[in-house]
Every structure is written in structure tokens, then in C-alpha cells.
Design a protein around this motif. Structure first.
Motif, PDB file in Angstrom:
ATOM      1  N   THR A   1       7.370  28.244  37.763  1.00  0.00           N
ATOM      2  CA  THR A   1       6.085  27.752  37.278  1.00  0.00           C
ATOM      3  C   THR A   1       5.784  26.408  37.929  1.00  0.00           C
ATOM      4  N   VAL A   2       4.546  25.937  37.739  1.00  0.00           N
ATOM      5  CA  VAL A   2       4.094  24.660  38.281  1.00  0.00           C
ATOM      6  C   VAL A   2       3.730  23.753  37.112  1.00  0.00           C
ATOM      7  N   ALA A   3       4.039  22.471  37.251  1.00  0.00           N
ATOM      8  CA  ALA A   3       3.637  21.479  36.255  1.00  0.00           C
ATOM      9  C   ALA A   3       3.293  20.191  36.981  1.00  0.00           C
ATOM     10  N   GLN A   4       2.362  19.456  36.417  1.00  0.00           N
ATOM     11  CA  GLN A   4       1.968  18.202  37.046  1.00  0.00           C
ATOM     12  C   GLN A   4       3.150  17.244  37.142  1.00  0.00           C
ATOM     13  N   ASN A   5       3.933  17.194  36.070  1.00  0.00           N
ATOM     14  CA  ASN A   5       5.129  16.361  36.047  1.00  0.00           C
ATOM     15  C   ASN A   5       6.263  17.185  35.432  1.00  0.00           C
TER      16      ASN A   5
ATOM     17  N   SER B   1      10.193  22.585  23.136  1.00  0.00           N
ATOM     18  CA  SER B   1      10.913  22.808  21.879  1.00  0.00           C
ATOM     19  C   SER B   1      10.311  24.018  21.188  1.00  0.00           C
ATOM     20  N   SER B   2      11.133  24.669  20.377  1.00  0.00           N
ATOM     21  CA  SER B   2      10.638  25.824  19.637  1.00  0.00           C
ATOM     22  C   SER B   2      11.435  26.007  18.355  1.00  0.00           C
ATOM     23  N   PRO B   3      10.753  26.190  17.226  1.00  0.00           N
ATOM     24  CA  PRO B   3      11.462  26.432  15.967  1.00  0.00           C
ATOM     25  C   PRO B   3      11.828  27.906  15.783  1.00  0.00           C
ATOM     26  N   PHE B   4      11.434  28.756  16.749  1.00  0.00           N
ATOM     27  CA  PHE B   4      11.606  30.201  16.567  1.00  0.00           C
ATOM     28  C   PHE B   4      12.789  30.775  17.329  1.00  0.00           C
ATOM     29  N   GLU B   5      13.366  30.024  18.282  1.00  0.00           N
ATOM     30  CA  GLU B   5      14.452  30.556  19.087  1.00  0.00           C
ATOM     31  C   GLU B   5      15.531  29.493  19.274  1.00  0.00           C
TER      32      GLU B   5
ATOM     33  N   TYR C   1      13.004  30.491  27.135  1.00  0.00           N
ATOM     34  CA  TYR C   1      12.261  30.490  28.392  1.00  0.00           C
ATOM     35  C   TYR C   1      11.964  31.910  28.857  1.00  0.00           C
ATOM     36  N   GLU C   2      12.943  32.786  28.708  1.00  0.00           N
ATOM     37  CA  GLU C   2      12.750  34.177  29.122  1.00  0.00           C
ATOM     38  C   GLU C   2      11.622  34.831  28.323  1.00  0.00           C
ATOM     39  N   MET C   3      11.605  34.579  27.032  1.00  0.00           N
ATOM     40  CA  MET C   3      10.566  35.173  26.182  1.00  0.00           C
ATOM     41  C   MET C   3       9.199  34.559  26.473  1.00  0.00           C
ATOM     42  N   LEU C   4       9.175  33.254  26.716  1.00  0.00           N
ATOM     43  CA  LEU C   4       7.916  32.561  26.941  1.00  0.00           C
ATOM     44  C   LEU C   4       7.265  32.984  28.244  1.00  0.00           C
ATOM     45  N   TYR C   5       8.054  33.057  29.321  1.00  0.00           N
ATOM     46  CA  TYR C   5       7.475  33.322  30.631  1.00  0.00           C
ATOM     47  C   TYR C   5       7.446  34.797  31.016  1.00  0.00           C
TER      48      TYR C   5
ATOM     49  N   PRO D   1       2.101  30.637  37.843  1.00  0.00           N
ATOM     50  CA  PRO D   1       1.405  30.055  36.678  1.00  0.00           C
ATOM     51  C   PRO D   1       1.586  28.547  36.586  1.00  0.00           C
ATOM     52  N   ILE D   2       0.595  27.894  36.014  1.00  0.00           N
ATOM     53  CA  ILE D   2       0.629  26.445  35.793  1.00  0.00           C
ATOM     54  C   ILE D   2       0.963  26.190  34.324  1.00  0.00           C
ATOM     55  N   SER D   3       1.931  25.326  34.083  1.00  0.00           N
ATOM     56  CA  SER D   3       2.346  24.996  32.716  1.00  0.00           C
ATOM     57  C   SER D   3       1.958  23.553  32.396  1.00  0.00           C
ATOM     58  N   SER D   4       1.649  23.315  31.140  1.00  0.00           N
ATOM     59  CA  SER D   4       1.300  21.964  30.697  1.00  0.00           C
ATOM     60  C   SER D   4       2.113  21.598  29.471  1.00  0.00           C
ATOM     61  N   SER D   5       2.287  20.311  29.262  1.00  0.00           N
ATOM     62  CA  SER D   5       3.105  19.825  28.150  1.00  0.00           C
ATOM     63  C   SER D   5       2.504  20.159  26.796  1.00  0.00           C
ATOM     64  N   ASP D   6       1.180  20.269  26.717  1.00  0.00           N
ATOM     65  CA  ASP D   6       0.524  20.545  25.444  1.00  0.00           C
ATOM     66  C   ASP D   6       0.329  22.037  25.182  1.00  0.00           C
ATOM     67  N   GLY D   7       0.853  22.894  26.082  1.00  0.00           N
ATOM     68  CA  GLY D   7       0.761  24.336  25.891  1.00  0.00           C
ATOM     69  C   GLY D   7      -0.570  24.950  26.277  1.00  0.00           C
ATOM     70  N   LYS D   8      -1.473  24.162  26.817  1.00  0.00           N
ATOM     71  CA  LYS D   8      -2.785  24.660  27.204  1.00  0.00           C
ATOM     72  C   LYS D   8      -2.680  25.492  28.478  1.00  0.00           C
ATOM     73  N   GLU D   9      -3.392  26.620  28.507  1.00  0.00           N
ATOM     74  CA  GLU D   9      -3.381  27.466  29.698  1.00  0.00           C
ATOM     75  C   GLU D   9      -4.220  26.823  30.794  1.00  0.00           C
ATOM     76  N   GLU D  10      -3.599  26.656  31.956  1.00  0.00           N
ATOM     77  CA  GLU D  10      -4.242  25.946  33.056  1.00  0.00           C
ATOM     78  C   GLU D  10      -4.582  26.855  34.236  1.00  0.00           C
ATOM     79  N   GLY D  11      -4.251  28.146  34.138  1.00  0.00           N
ATOM     80  CA  GLY D  11      -4.514  29.044  35.247  1.00  0.00           C
ATOM     81  C   GLY D  11      -3.298  29.186  36.144  1.00  0.00           C
ATOM     82  N   SER D  12      -3.531  29.431  37.427  1.00  0.00           N
ATOM     83  CA  SER D  12      -2.429  29.667  38.363  1.00  0.00           C
ATOM     84  C   SER D  12      -2.806  29.210  39.760  1.00  0.00           C
ATOM     85  N   TYR D  13      -1.760  29.003  40.582  1.00  0.00           N
ATOM     86  CA  TYR D  13      -1.944  28.755  42.003  1.00  0.00           C
ATOM     87  C   TYR D  13      -1.631  30.042  42.765  1.00  0.00           C
ATOM     88  N   VAL D  14      -2.416  30.334  43.782  1.00  0.00           N
ATOM     89  CA  VAL D  14      -2.121  31.448  44.679  1.00  0.00           C
ATOM     90  C   VAL D  14      -1.460  30.871  45.923  1.00  0.00           C
ATOM     91  N   LEU D  15      -0.249  31.339  46.222  1.00  0.00           N
ATOM     92  CA  LEU D  15       0.509  30.844  47.354  1.00  0.00           C
ATOM     93  C   LEU D  15       0.519  31.873  48.478  1.00  0.00           C
TER      94      LEU D  15
END
Length: 361
Positions: free
Chosen positions: A170-174, A183-187, A194-198, A223-237
Motif C-alpha cells: 500500500t501507499v501512505a503519505q507518511n 490499532s484494532s479492538p477486533f483482532e 493486516y491480512e483481513m484489512l487489506y 491502494p492508498i492508505s491514510s491514518s484516519d481510515g479515509k479512502e483515498e483511492g489508488s495509484y496506477v503503476l
């Protein structure tokens, strides 16, 4: 530590064969002197039964207490961020984890300012005074700066036999900040989280990307990931370098074109409608005309918006010389050799797209 256990690796391997060599030396004269086939078979059978015991060893084994598991890696221009989990947490032991300050799972990150992955791993081992196990890495996070410059240098890193082909990218700004925010209270198991999330294909604007995909394909959607969980789209490589950025809405149409859209909802002037694409999209190519037949389960009132959205996405990719749907691969069957296929002069910019919707009840 004893003398034998401190021997170099080849000497330790040889040590395993010493009992076998001694026994074989004692039994071999019996084979030569006596030609009794019955005794010979018994001796051979005994030798075969003893082999697993003689050749097995744990000279290179490591105690769990001497190891720490790397579950995610962040990469930027400065170096790598290794996210570590205690072996207690990686096991998903709920009773043991419950004793740790009510946290869902215990993670900590170590930043190593070294651009070479192998050297960075060595420095990590020195810094934490433990052996870092890379076999549990579930996620690689690349900075946007690296993705825009190109990830060709990471081909060797991700080809390492210790790295799972199923690990996600995945891609992230930082990357450093992103990993610290996880963090997750469910796993309880961070690697499993990570496997379930992605691998979550239920998100209509998300397409997963694995190490295997990175190593085997030229055109990638990361896919682009953000710290606040907001969907940011994706980069095409293309050729491991980001050429195009897709918004979440454009990713929605991309998944329609791929025939991988989960149960979703689409809104237009007529209302909000349930929508789900079938498991495939038919693509036929005749000269420079590409006909794309999209199978959909949904209301026909969504036809105009979907057709327009898909067509605009294809034209946007075409403008950036990107074969988003792998149309060139569809022409491979028309060539007798790989060389003629590669030299066919196919150019995505010359393709005329025509999309057709087929609604299924």
C-alpha cells in the motif's frame, strides 16, 4: 555454549553426519563378507529407520524468547520503519494478551535510517538485541515520494525468500505515522489484522495488491492508505512507477470493469440503487476496436452513469498510455511466437473503446 554448537555452519552440518558415517563404516564390511540377502535386507531396513534420527538436528533452532516478529514494514527516502510484535501477540493468545494493559495488541515501531534493506535489518537486530523474523510480514507501506519516483529498486527486496508472496502493498503519505496509528479492538493478532484489512474485497473502491502481483505484473493498482481510515483511492503503476492517481469513485468504476465489484449502491438523479457486477467482463478486440461487455446485477436506470464513468476512466488511462484492463494480453493468442507478440506494435493510444452493459436479474 559448547565447542560443537559454536562451529561455523558447514561444520555443524557435517556434525549431523558423523553418527551415520560411523555406523555405515561398521555395517559395510558385513555387507561385503556375507552375501546372505536376508541379513542384508534386515541391515538395510534398520539403517533406513535410523536415518531420520541420525540426520535430524536443531543446531540452528532459535528460542521464541530470542526472536521478535516483524509484521509490517514502512519504506521512505530515509530508510525503513519496522513494526514489531511480541511472539505472545502474534500467537493470538487471548488470555495472555488480556494481561497487557487492556490493549488490543502490543506493537512498537523502530525507525532505521538506512536505504539498504539488508543492512537495515542487521541494524534492527543490533538495536533490539533480538533476531527479527521477517516471515510474518503482512504489509509493506511505501511513501508517496517513493512511488512517484519508482519502486524498481524494491524488486530484489520483495523477491527475498523470507518475504511472503501473499503480503500486501500500500501507499501512505507518511509510512511511519501510518504504522503508529494502526490499532484494532477486533483482532488480537496484528499480522491477521493486516491480512483481513487489506484482503477485504467488500470495499467497492478498493483493489488489493500483493507481493506476488508486484513481481509478476507490469501494470499495478496500489491502494492508498491514510491514518484516519479515509479512502483515498489508488495509484496506477506502470513499470513499477506511479503514472496515474485514481479517486475512490474511479476505483468504483475500475472494479466494475474488472467484474469484481461487491454488493454496492449507486446514486443518481433517479434515486439510490443496489448494484453488483458479475464475476467477469468480456473484452473482444477487432483491429483497433475494443468492445467491453460489462455484466451487472442492478437497475437499468444506472446505465448512463455507469457507462459514462467507465468510459471516462478508460480514456483517462489511455491518455497516460496505460493499458488498464490488459487488452494487449487479449491479442497474444493471435501470434505464433512471443517475439512477434512483443514486436506487434500494439499501442493502447490507438484503441477505440466501446462499452456495453448487460443487466442480469
Amino acid at each position: 555454549m559448547g565447542i560443537i554448537s559454536s562451529l561455523p555452519f558447514p561444520a555443524q552440518i557435517f556434525r549431523n553426519y558423523i553418527p551415520f558415517i560411523l555406523i555405515f563404516t561398521l555395517i559395510l564390511p558385513l555387507f561385503i563378507r556375507r552375501k546372505d540377502s536376508k541379513n542384508l535386507k534386515k541391515a538395510l531396513s534398520l539403517l533406513i529407520l535410523l536415518l531420520p534420527l541420525l540426520l535430524s538436528s536443531c543446531f540452528d533452532s532459535k528460542e521464541v524468547d530470542d526472536m521478535t516478529y516483524v509484521v509490517a514494514v514502512g519504506a521512505d527516502k530515509e530508510g525503513y520503519t519496522f513494526q514489531l510484535a511480541l511472539p505472545l501477540n502474534i500467537s493470538g493468545d487471548k488470555e495472555a494478551d488480556a494481561e497487557q494493559e487492556d490493549e488490543a495488541f502490543s506493537l512498537y515501531s523502530v525507525k532505521i535510517n538506512e536505504p539498504d534493506f539488508k543492512i537495515a535489518t542487521d541494524k534492527l537486530n543490533s538495536k533490539i538485541s533480538k533476531s527479527a523474523d521477517l516471515s510474518h510480514i503482512s504489509l509493506f507501506v511505501f511513501s508517496e515520494e517513493l512511488v512517484l519516483e519508482g519502486l524498481g529498486d524494491f524488486y530484489e527486496v520483495l523477491s527475498d525468500i523470507k518475504i511472503r508472496p501473499s503480503a500486501y502493498l500500500t501507499v501512505a503519505q507518511n509510512p511511519d505515522e501510518f504504522l503508529k496509528s494502526v490499532s484494532s479492538p477486533f483482532e488480537l493478532n496484528p499480522a491477521k489484522y493486516y491480512e483481513m484489512l487489506y484482503s477485504n474485497e467488500e470495499r467497492s473502491s478498493y483493489e488489493s495488491l500483493t507481493v506476488y502481483d508486484f513481481l509478476s505484473r507490469d501494470t499495478l493498482v496500489m491502494p492508498i492508505s491514510s491514518s484516519d481510515g479515509k479512502e483515498e483511492g489508488s495509484y496506477v503503476l506502470k513499470s513499477k512507477k506511479a503514472m496515474l492517481k485514481l479517486s475512490p469513485e474511479e476505483m468504483f468504476y475500475f472494479r466494475i470493469l474488472k467484474g469484481s465489484l461487491p454488493l454496492s449502491h449507486i446514486k443518481n438523479t433517479a434515486g439510490t440503487f443496489e448494484l453488483k457486477s458479475a464475476s467477469h467482463t468480456d473484452i473482444s478486440l477487432k483491429e483497433n476496436d475494443a468492445k467491453i461487455k460489462i455484466h451487472l446485477n442492478g437497475n437499468k436506470k444506472t446505465a448512463y452513469k455507469i457507462t459514462k464513468g467507465c468510459k471516462n476512466l478508460l480514456l483517462k488511462a489511455q491518455k497516460n498510455n496505460i493499458d488498464l484492463l490488459g487488452i494487449k494480453d487479449k491479442t497474444r493468442k493471435n501470434f505464433l511466437t512471443l517475439e512477434t507478440y512483443q514486436n506487434s506494435g500494439f499501442d493502447i493510444k490507438n484503441i477505440n473503446f466501446r462499452t456495453e452493459l448487460v443487466y442480469e436479474e
